[in-house]
Scaffold this motif. Structure first.
Motif, PDB file in Angstrom:
ATOM      1  N   MET A   1       0.850  -1.184   0.000  1.00 57.03           N
ATOM      2  CA  MET A   1       0.000   0.000   0.000  1.00 57.03           C
ATOM      3  C   MET A   1       0.888   1.237   0.000  1.00 57.03           C
ATOM      4  SD  MET A   1      -3.213   0.765   2.441  1.00 57.03           S
ATOM      5  CE  MET A   1      -4.092  -0.601   1.736  1.00 57.03           C
ATOM      6  N   ALA A   2       0.739   2.095  -0.991  1.00 53.47           N
ATOM      7  CA  ALA A   2       1.666   3.204  -1.213  1.00 53.47           C
ATOM      8  C   ALA A   2       1.735   4.161  -0.037  1.00 53.47           C
ATOM      9  CB  ALA A   2       1.250   3.964  -2.481  1.00 53.47           C
ATOM     10  N   THR A   3       0.607   4.373   0.638  1.00 52.11           N
ATOM     11  CA  THR A   3       0.572   5.366   1.704  1.00 52.11           C
ATOM     12  C   THR A   3       1.577   5.053   2.803  1.00 52.11           C
ATOM     13  OG1 THR A   3      -1.763   5.671   1.255  1.00 52.11           O
ATOM     14  CG2 THR A   3      -0.967   6.531   3.327  1.00 52.11           C
ATOM     15  N   PHE A   4       1.744   3.781   3.130  1.00 49.66           N
ATOM     16  CA  PHE A   4       2.628   3.405   4.223  1.00 49.66           C
ATOM     17  C   PHE A   4       3.989   2.930   3.730  1.00 49.66           C
ATOM     18  CE2 PHE A   4      -1.671   2.605   5.988  1.00 49.66           C
ATOM     19  CZ  PHE A   4      -1.624   3.524   7.011  1.00 49.66           C
ATOM     20  N   GLY A   5       4.308   3.219   2.461  1.00 51.68           N
ATOM     21  CA  GLY A   5       5.543   2.700   1.888  1.00 51.68           C
ATOM     22  C   GLY A   5       6.780   3.092   2.665  1.00 51.68           C
ATOM     23  N   VAL A 221     -22.703   8.667  11.557  1.00 52.48           N
ATOM     24  CA  VAL A 221     -22.105   9.869  10.968  1.00 52.48           C
ATOM     25  C   VAL A 221     -20.659   9.508  10.663  1.00 52.48           C
ATOM     26  CG1 VAL A 221     -21.509  12.289  11.269  1.00 52.48           C
ATOM     27  CG2 VAL A 221     -23.595  11.390  12.308  1.00 52.48           C
ATOM     28  N   LEU A 222     -20.337   9.393   9.377  1.00 52.26           N
ATOM     29  CA  LEU A 222     -19.008   8.972   8.967  1.00 52.26           C
ATOM     30  C   LEU A 222     -18.181  10.185   8.548  1.00 52.26           C
ATOM     31  CD1 LEU A 222     -19.820   5.746   6.891  1.00 52.26           C
ATOM     32  CD2 LEU A 222     -19.332   5.968   9.338  1.00 52.26           C
ATOM     33  N   PHE A 223     -17.050  10.348   9.202  1.00 54.54           N
ATOM     34  CA  PHE A 223     -16.139  11.445   8.906  1.00 54.54           C
ATOM     35  C   PHE A 223     -15.130  10.967   7.865  1.00 54.54           C
ATOM     36  CE2 PHE A 223     -12.083  13.660  10.199  1.00 54.54           C
ATOM     37  CZ  PHE A 223     -12.406  14.865   9.594  1.00 54.54           C
ATOM     38  N   VAL A 224     -15.218  11.526   6.647  1.00 56.98           N
ATOM     39  CA  VAL A 224     -14.332  11.122   5.548  1.00 56.98           C
ATOM     40  C   VAL A 224     -13.105  12.025   5.556  1.00 56.98           C
ATOM     41  CG1 VAL A 224     -14.134  10.737   3.061  1.00 56.98           C
ATOM     42  CG2 VAL A 224     -16.344  10.420   4.213  1.00 56.98           C
ATOM     43  N   ILE A 225     -11.941  11.408   5.637  1.00 54.36           N
ATOM     44  CA  ILE A 225     -10.712  12.187   5.743  1.00 54.36           C
ATOM     45  C   ILE A 225      -9.681  11.700   4.725  1.00 54.36           C
ATOM     46  CG2 ILE A 225      -9.660  10.701   7.510  1.00 54.36           C
ATOM     47  CD1 ILE A 225      -8.655  13.341   8.806  1.00 54.36           C
ATOM     48  N   ASP A 226      -8.976  12.638   4.138  1.00 50.07           N
ATOM     49  CA  ASP A 226      -7.936  12.349   3.157  1.00 50.07           C
ATOM     50  C   ASP A 226      -6.710  11.806   3.896  1.00 50.07           C
ATOM     51  OD1 ASP A 226      -5.950  12.370   1.254  1.00 50.07           O
ATOM     52  OD2 ASP A 226      -6.510  14.304   0.407  1.00 50.07           O
ATOM     53  N   ALA A 227      -6.314  10.572   3.564  1.00 49.58           N
ATOM     54  CA  ALA A 227      -5.170   9.956   4.246  1.00 49.58           C
ATOM     55  C   ALA A 227      -3.864  10.675   3.956  1.00 49.58           C
ATOM     56  CB  ALA A 227      -5.053   8.489   3.838  1.00 49.58           C
ATOM     57  N   MET A 228      -3.847  11.558   2.940  1.00 50.41           N
ATOM     58  CA  MET A 228      -2.618  12.261   2.576  1.00 50.41           C
ATOM     59  C   MET A 228      -2.509  13.631   3.250  1.00 50.41           C
ATOM     60  SD  MET A 228      -2.100  11.334  -1.465  1.00 50.41           S
ATOM     61  CE  MET A 228      -3.533  12.222  -2.057  1.00 50.41           C
ATOM     62  N   SER A 229      -3.453  13.940   4.139  1.00 44.89           N
ATOM     63  CA  SER A 229      -3.484  15.293   4.706  1.00 44.89           C
ATOM     64  C   SER A 229      -2.537  15.495   5.883  1.00 44.89           C
ATOM     65  CB  SER A 229      -4.914  15.647   5.132  1.00 44.89           C
ATOM     66  OG  SER A 229      -5.437  14.671   6.004  1.00 44.89           O
ATOM     67  N   VAL A 249     -14.860   6.688  11.144  1.00 43.48           N
ATOM     68  CA  VAL A 249     -13.955   7.380  10.232  1.00 43.48           C
ATOM     69  C   VAL A 249     -13.812   6.575   8.944  1.00 43.48           C
ATOM     70  CG1 VAL A 249     -11.596   8.264   9.919  1.00 43.48           C
ATOM     71  CG2 VAL A 249     -12.691   8.376  12.177  1.00 43.48           C
ATOM     72  N   VAL A 250     -13.709   7.293   7.833  1.00 41.89           N
ATOM     73  CA  VAL A 250     -13.416   6.675   6.526  1.00 41.89           C
ATOM     74  C   VAL A 250     -12.114   7.288   6.015  1.00 41.89           C
ATOM     75  CG1 VAL A 250     -14.156   6.367   4.143  1.00 41.89           C
ATOM     76  CG2 VAL A 250     -15.851   6.359   5.989  1.00 41.89           C
ATOM     77  N   LEU A 251     -11.138   6.449   5.717  1.00 45.12           N
ATOM     78  CA  LEU A 251      -9.871   6.930   5.155  1.00 45.12           C
ATOM     79  C   LEU A 251      -9.943   6.849   3.641  1.00 45.12           C
ATOM     80  CD1 LEU A 251      -7.267   5.203   7.495  1.00 45.12           C
ATOM     81  CD2 LEU A 251      -7.914   7.595   7.500  1.00 45.12           C
ATOM     82  N   SER A 252      -9.853   7.982   2.969  1.00 43.76           N
ATOM     83  CA  SER A 252      -9.860   7.992   1.511  1.00 43.76           C
ATOM     84  C   SER A 252      -8.438   8.183   0.995  1.00 43.76           C
ATOM     85  CB  SER A 252     -10.777   9.100   0.985  1.00 43.76           C
ATOM     86  OG  SER A 252     -10.253  10.372   1.319  1.00 43.76           O
ATOM     87  N   LYS A 253      -8.251   7.854  -0.292  1.00 41.69           N
ATOM     88  CA  LYS A 253      -6.964   8.036  -0.983  1.00 41.69           C
ATOM     89  C   LYS A 253      -5.828   7.302  -0.277  1.00 41.69           C
ATOM     90  CE  LYS A 253      -8.617  12.613  -2.313  1.00 41.69           C
ATOM     91  NZ  LYS A 253      -8.368  14.059  -2.316  1.00 41.69           N
ATOM     92  N   LEU A 254      -6.153   6.104   0.232  1.00 41.77           N
ATOM     93  CA  LEU A 254      -5.135   5.332   0.944  1.00 41.77           C
ATOM     94  C   LEU A 254      -4.114   4.723  -0.008  1.00 41.77           C
ATOM     95  CD1 LEU A 254      -4.785   4.911   3.954  1.00 41.77           C
ATOM     96  CD2 LEU A 254      -5.867   2.680   3.737  1.00 41.77           C
TER      97      LEU A 254
END
Length: 521
Positions: A1-5, A221-229, A249-254
């Protein structure tokens, strides 16, 4: 997974150095904890989370569970894994559905975080699970937000309620309230409300989100947050928690090329679980969030369970049984191979699937160089064949191969390589199905051909006999070597073929067991 590379690379390197030590001293533990702290801070994890995490790891690493362990380094990896699971939320949390339909799910977050796309992904997933979701377009501020949700709803095959054109026109609170009533009237069992965001947290945003929550009384109530922020994710999450509050919480762009600190910080700082992770741009790229599996990915331990689940969703059990029967009966053709390729494509990105295997973090360069289009090219070659050619590749002469190459936009060499690989694979399948041991290219037969190695062995034995110049002494020594060989010969070979060395054949019981696996009762 690129985010945690980057984080994964740093942690893997730290543990690699640790494994060279037979016993860990307090200095070794402190050095390891120091490297873990640096890796987490570089990944943009919140400082408060890093301090708490490293303190717990250090305390446990200096305790008896490591000192008394047979493999201290492995025990430290286990401790880090368990603490990572803890800060990611501990246990998986699923969506909570209302006892009386419809279940109302409200989405909140900043503009650009991926709320609208996630709404479509969630709707499609719920459709697969047998629900009838209704998307409600309550983002009436962002330009073309309503149109975007309509397109996403169409792609997901979900119903949508969009009475207002948006672009600053309409009352979002009224739309949200009417959307819930419409769902109740039309018997939709889930309502997904897409709300407006802002470029930053402000009072107007919080008031609108709070009013929609009061008007619809959502179950989630789902809080959508950009994982790259990065670090901003924690501040934004705190602001939303105080102003609106959220249940998950929902992590987007992971899948983005980022350091991923948001994912490791939000759950720990807010105390709210991460429920979903968005891992790509396609509507199918949505995963339920499993803290234990995510921790394993970060530590390059793989995620086999998710891989199995994706395979179960993509592959039909009945079709798989038919393919097994064809393999056993030597009837597997290029048509069957084409069907298998199409089912593999349903699973999504091959890079993503390969990345879930343990240790693949150390093969990052090979993964990056992996060409996803190779499956498409193979498919094009097979589709350029006639049904008769697919069923019997032996009829492929030079002119046919040239026609197939031109029809698929490939070269004759590409066609030849595909046919050659298929024939090799079919030959191996045939050998295994008959209960034999396949011959691997470059390695020869794993089990050896009967009698083939015995001749070589005979030569070796003769050369390894007595070299004495005295005939009587030489005969006596050779007799002693022969007697020793008969009493000390190993009872089985390295491949479990029983006594008799490389030339021995599997027993009838072994053959029956292998044939049973391949469908020959």
């Amino acid at each position: 997974m690129a985010t945690f590379g980057t984080l994964s690379d740093r942690l893997t390197e730290t543990f690699k150095n640790l494994r060279t030590k037979g016993k860990l001293t307090p200095a070794d533990v402190d050095g390891t904890v120091r490297e873990i702290r640096r890796a987490l801070l570089d990944a943009d994890v919140a400082l408060i989370v890093v301090k708490d995490f490293t303190a717990k790891v250090r305390e446990r690493a200096l305790g008896d569970e490591v000192n008394k362990a047979l493999n201290p380094a492995q025990q430290v990896v286990q401790i880090v894994n368990e603490e990572l699971v803890a800060i990611l939320g501990g246990e998986q949390r699923r969506l909570q559905f209302a006892k009386t339909a419809p279940t109302v799910i409200m989405l909140a977050g900043l503009q650009g975080s991926g709320k609208t796309t996630f709404a479509g992904k969630l709707a499609k997933q719920l459709e697969k699970d047998g629900h009838t979701p209704l998307l409600v377009a309550a983002d009436l501020q962002r330009p073309n937000a309503v149109n975007q949700l309509q397109v996403v709803a169409q792609q997901a095959g979900a119903a949508i309620y969009a009475p207002e054109p948006g672009n600053g026109v309409g009352n979002p609170v009224q739309v949200a309230r009417d959307g819930v009533e419409t769902a109740r009237r039309q018997q939709h069992d889930v309502v997904i409300i897409d709300t407006a965001g802002r470029l930053g947290v402000d009072a107007e945003l919080m008031k609108q989100a709070s009013d929609i929550r009061k008007a619809t009384d959502p179950d989630e109530v789902l809080f959508v947050i950009d994982a790259m922020s990065g670090q901003d994710a924690v501040n934004t999450a705190k602001a939303f928690q105080e102003g609106v509050d959220f249940t998950g919480v929902v992590l987007s762009k992971l899948d983005g090329d980022s350091r991923g600190g948001a994912a490791l910080s939000v759950a720990s700082v807010t105390g709210r679980p991460i429920i979903f992770a968005s891992t790509g741009e396609n509507l199918d790229d949505l995963e339920a969030f499993h803290p234990d599996r995510m921790a394993s990915r970060i530590l390059d331990l793989g995620d086999i369970l998710t891989l199995i689940e994706q395979a179960q969703q993509a592959f039909d059990e009945e079709e798989a049984r038919k393919v097994a029967d064809k393999l056993a009966n030597e009837q597997f053709t290029l048509e069957d191979f084409l069907d298998q390729l199409q089912q593999m494509k349903k699973m999504g990105s091959m890079k993503k699937m390969l990345g879930m295997l343990p240790g693949m973090g150390q093969m990052k360069q090979q993964l990056e160089n992996f060409d996803e289009k190779e499956i498409d090219r193979t498919e094009a070659i097979i589709r350029s064949m006639t049904p008769g050619e697919r069923r019997n590749p032996k009829v492929l002469n030079g002119s046919r191969r040239l026609r197939i190459a031109r029809g698929s936009g490939m070269t004759v060499t590409d066609v030849n390589q595909l046919v050659q690989r298929f024939e090799q694979a079919a030959k191996m399948m045939k050998t295994v199905a008959r209960g034999g041991v396949p011959s691997v290219p470059g390695m020869g037969s794993l089990g050896g051909k009967p009698g083939a190695s015995s001749k070589r062995g005979a030569k070796k034995k003769s050369s390894g006999g007595s070299r004495s110049g005295n005939p009587a002494k030489r005969a006596a020594e050779n007799a002693g070597l022969a007697a020793a060989a008969t009493t000390t010969a190993p009872a089985g070979s390295g491949f479990g073929l029983g006594a008799g060395g490389a030339g021995a054949q599997p027993s009838e019981a072994d053959l029956a067991e292998i044939q049973k696996l391949f469908g020959k009762g």
